[in-house]
Design a protein around this motif. Sequence first.
Motif, PDB file in Angstrom:
ATOM      1  N   SER A 182      -1.979   6.141   9.399  1.00  0.00           N
ATOM      2  CA  SER A 182      -0.846   6.756   8.709  1.00  0.00           C
ATOM      3  C   SER A 182      -0.190   5.754   7.758  1.00  0.00           C
ATOM      4  N   ALA A 183      -0.044   4.523   8.198  1.00  0.00           N
ATOM      5  CA  ALA A 183       0.526   3.482   7.336  1.00  0.00           C
ATOM      6  C   ALA A 183      -0.381   3.234   6.134  1.00  0.00           C
ATOM      7  N   VAL A 211      -1.643   3.906   0.301  1.00  0.00           N
ATOM      8  CA  VAL A 211      -2.527   4.420  -0.749  1.00  0.00           C
ATOM      9  C   VAL A 211      -1.775   5.423  -1.628  1.00  0.00           C
ATOM     10  N   LYS A 212      -0.915   6.259  -1.035  1.00  0.00           N
ATOM     11  CA  LYS A 212      -0.116   7.202  -1.827  1.00  0.00           C
ATOM     12  C   LYS A 212       0.791   6.460  -2.801  1.00  0.00           C
ATOM     13  N   GLU A 213       1.439   5.411  -2.310  1.00  0.00           N
ATOM     14  CA  GLU A 213       2.326   4.625  -3.182  1.00  0.00           C
ATOM     15  C   GLU A 213       1.521   3.990  -4.315  1.00  0.00           C
ATOM     16  N   ASN A 250      -1.283   5.051  -5.555  1.00  0.00           N
ATOM     17  CA  ASN A 250      -1.715   6.139  -6.432  1.00  0.00           C
ATOM     18  C   ASN A 250      -0.594   6.528  -7.401  1.00  0.00           C
ATOM     19  N   LEU A 251       0.637   6.682  -6.888  1.00  0.00           N
ATOM     20  CA  LEU A 251       1.765   7.019  -7.764  1.00  0.00           C
ATOM     21  C   LEU A 251       1.999   5.937  -8.810  1.00  0.00           C
ATOM     22  N   LYS A 252       1.888   4.682  -8.404  1.00  0.00           N
ATOM     23  CA  LYS A 252       2.081   3.560  -9.323  1.00  0.00           C
ATOM     24  C   LYS A 252       1.021   3.584 -10.431  1.00  0.00           C
ATOM     25  N   LEU A 253      -0.239   3.813 -10.036  1.00  0.00           N
ATOM     26  CA  LEU A 253      -1.322   3.854 -11.033  1.00  0.00           C
ATOM     27  C   LEU A 253      -1.176   5.052 -11.968  1.00  0.00           C
ATOM     28  N   LYS A 254      -0.738   6.195 -11.453  1.00  0.00           N
ATOM     29  CA  LYS A 254      -0.506   7.364 -12.323  1.00  0.00           C
ATOM     30  C   LYS A 254       0.561   7.055 -13.359  1.00  0.00           C
ATOM     31  N   SER A 255       1.620   6.396 -12.919  1.00  0.00           N
ATOM     32  CA  SER A 255       2.700   6.041 -13.842  1.00  0.00           C
ATOM     33  C   SER A 255       2.198   5.067 -14.912  1.00  0.00           C
TER      34      SER A 255
END
Length: 132
Positions: free
Chosen positions: A88-89, A94-96, A98-103
């Motif tokens: 879960s951690a 990975v979600k964080e 992913n959001l950073k790379l999208k930005s």
Amino acid sequence: MHVSKTLKKGSKMELPLDEEDGTFTNISLADDSEHPSGILSSKVERAHSTMMNADMDAVEAENQVELEEKTRLINQVLELQHTLEDLSARVDAVKEENLKLKSENQVLGQYIENLMSASSVFQTTDTKSKRK
């Protein structure tokens, strides 16, 4: 020394005589010669006691096996919980990312669009107006 006394139906009762003071020390009222039920009942009691002890040992062994199984399962559940927490951690990290790379991709995409619009190389040209 033993003193004998005749009981009903011709059975005898032996009484041990304490030779030091002339008193009787033990009295057995069981007539073992005609009715061995006293011997039989003590054998039955011993057998019953042995069976009860064997049953108790079996129950204790079964309880021990159940306790070991429960302990093993609890340890397995705890290990799986820790694995789930770790996964879960990792998913959150990975979600964080992913959001950073999208930005960052959006920023780079906008930068590339701005460069292309400012450059004459990427401007559309009207071929008809140049020929005339």
